[in-house]
Design a protein around this motif. Sequence first.
Motif, PDB file in Angstrom:
ATOM      1  N   UNK A  61      -9.458   4.409  -4.688  1.00 36.32           N
ATOM      2  CA  UNK A  61      -8.457   5.342  -5.267  1.00 36.32           C
ATOM      3  C   UNK A  61      -8.246   6.502  -4.136  1.00 36.32           C
ATOM      4  N   UNK A  62      -8.855   6.618  -3.395  1.00 37.61           N
ATOM      5  CA  UNK A  62      -8.581   7.790  -2.459  1.00 37.61           C
ATOM      6  C   UNK A  62      -7.408   7.466  -1.312  1.00 37.61           C
ATOM      7  N   UNK A  63      -7.514   6.214  -0.826  1.00 37.39           N
ATOM      8  CA  UNK A  63      -6.525   5.414  -0.048  1.00 37.39           C
ATOM      9  C   UNK A  63      -5.083   5.306  -0.670  1.00 37.39           C
ATOM     10  N   UNK A  64      -5.181   5.121  -2.033  1.00 37.16           N
ATOM     11  CA  UNK A  64      -4.007   5.051  -2.963  1.00 37.16           C
ATOM     12  C   UNK A  64      -3.351   6.179  -3.056  1.00 37.16           C
ATOM     13  N   UNK A  65      -4.289   7.418  -2.874  1.00 39.09           N
ATOM     14  CA  UNK A  65      -3.716   8.849  -3.283  1.00 39.09           C
ATOM     15  C   UNK A  65      -3.274   9.198  -2.182  1.00 39.09           C
ATOM     16  N   UNK A  66      -3.196   8.478  -0.892  1.00 39.29           N
ATOM     17  CA  UNK A  66      -2.657   8.906   0.285  1.00 39.29           C
ATOM     18  C   UNK A  66      -3.620   9.598   1.195  1.00 39.29           C
TER      19      UNK A  66
ATOM     20  N   UNK B  70       0.772  -1.318   0.027  1.00 33.54           N
ATOM     21  CA  UNK B  70       0.053   0.108  -0.001  1.00 33.54           C
ATOM     22  C   UNK B  70       0.836   1.357   0.044  1.00 33.54           C
ATOM     23  N   UNK B  71       2.149   1.209   0.162  1.00 30.19           N
ATOM     24  CA  UNK B  71       3.252   2.267   0.117  1.00 30.19           C
ATOM     25  C   UNK B  71       3.835   2.512  -1.127  1.00 30.19           C
ATOM     26  N   UNK B  72       3.444   1.728  -2.103  1.00 31.88           N
ATOM     27  CA  UNK B  72       4.135   1.886  -3.401  1.00 31.88           C
ATOM     28  C   UNK B  72       3.820   3.124  -4.115  1.00 31.88           C
ATOM     29  N   UNK B  73       2.619   3.322  -4.141  1.00 34.69           N
ATOM     30  CA  UNK B  73       1.982   4.627  -4.897  1.00 34.69           C
ATOM     31  C   UNK B  73       2.543   5.736  -4.223  1.00 34.69           C
ATOM     32  N   UNK B  74       2.760   5.889  -3.056  1.00 41.33           N
ATOM     33  CA  UNK B  74       3.327   7.014  -2.293  1.00 41.33           C
ATOM     34  C   UNK B  74       4.911   7.122  -2.685  1.00 41.33           C
TER      35      UNK B  74
ATOM     36  N   UNK C 157       7.180   8.896   1.530  1.00 44.91           N
ATOM     37  CA  UNK C 157       6.685   7.451   1.790  1.00 44.91           C
ATOM     38  C   UNK C 157       7.111   6.722   2.760  1.00 44.91           C
ATOM     39  N   UNK C 158       6.005   5.767   3.210  1.00 49.07           N
ATOM     40  CA  UNK C 158       6.448   4.762   4.280  1.00 49.07           C
ATOM     41  C   UNK C 158       6.557   5.494   5.828  1.00 49.07           C
ATOM     42  N   UNK C 159       7.688   5.324   6.537  1.00 54.29           N
ATOM     43  CA  UNK C 159       7.720   5.748   7.718  1.00 54.29           C
ATOM     44  C   UNK C 159       9.270   6.070   8.158  1.00 54.29           C
ATOM     45  N   UNK C 160       9.599   7.014   9.060  1.00 50.66           N
ATOM     46  CA  UNK C 160      10.865   7.208   9.170  1.00 50.66           C
ATOM     47  C   UNK C 160      11.768   5.912  10.059  1.00 50.66           C
TER      48      UNK C 160
END
Length: 399
Positions: A225-230, A52-56, A69-72
């Motif tokens: 799509x709204x989740x994929x858009x972040x 789920x982090x790939x689009x970001x 993307x992802x987390x620190x």
Amino acid sequence: MDPPPQQQHPVVDIHTHMYPSEYIDMLSSRTTIPLVRTFPSSPDPRLILLESEIPALERALADPSAPLPGRPLTSHFTSLSAKLAFMSRHGISTSVLSLANPWLDFLPTGDDKEKEEAGRTAHCINASFEAMCAANPGKLFFFGTLPVTAPRQTILDAITHLSELAHCRGVVLGTSGLTSAGGAAAGGSGLDDPALLPVLHALADAELPVFLHPHYGLPNAVFGPRSSAGEYGHVLPLALGFPMETTVAVARMFLAGVFDAVPGLVMILAHSGGTLPFLAGRIESCVAHDAALVGKDKDGKRRRSLWEVLREQIYLDAVIYSEVGLKTAAEAGGGAERLMFGTDHPFFPPVGEGADADGEWESVRLNAEAVHKALGDGSDEAALVMGGNAVRVLRLYKA
Ligand code: URA
Ligand code: ZN
């Protein structure tokens, strides 16, 4: 024998992760998830794990001003002293560490060299965890990691190795099961694959419980799509995808008769078993009303219900953040004796303005409060969940 803690009621965190440095080195050299990557606008490298982090990730690579993307990747993921400081800040006497997802699921298994590599990597990571625990007697134990993409014999060898390590108390396992080629994935053969049975038998024989943890969640399309858009951050994959993955994996094992085939297998399910405590009745009813299953009991033996399996072979962690969920989990398992406190550290740190990762974590407080509210502040049941059950089931402080 490792010394038990001084206090009468130890607090044991059985759901707490780390990435040893050799694992981070591996992720830093990768170009596909899981990976670690630095971005000019971020002080910490970023840890990108989930589909789920790939689009970001793609947006950030194309546009330096896009959200990271992802987390620190903070020291909380990698540093033993950060783990010990976190424990002492939250009154945790003992932690049972596990490598965080996606463990070694992604290692390739193409040729003989790669197959050997998976076994060697598992050996090295397990030795690292053992060394951390041995340096902190009574404070740290661990769940080992299996080279699930390696041939069966390599996995069995890893189990033998783990059973010889003084501080190993089980294994952490994802839902993907075995893979014959390429890294494991959401579409791996799963935990109901008969080819996994010898591994589960070996774990049962070695008295190593399986800590089952999700990673793959549900396909991004489910979240829209709204989740994929972040727009919704990580909420849907983590709050819903993870628990559903665990639920499906255990339901598949149940339907395949894995618990009957390996009666010595003990499982501890992350996130209070996903949605199993809530859905066990529905699963049972669907089985009882399905012509494909009714009357198919093995060897004329009565089929054990999912409720019985939950009460005989399954423990649940208490990482559910609410009194309502915790009560349901306790009831599903027949009482507080089958629940164990956890934090999911280093995930879910404080966020937002003024957030202090070195202060109190709300995520930890919510899980501890849920135990005390659901079972009674100061009650024997609460003490069992906060530590007593882990001490008994995982044979902590015993040689
Ligand atoms: N918790 C985990 O254990 N892993 C994740 O990837 C996110 C939350
Ligand atoms: Zn976790």
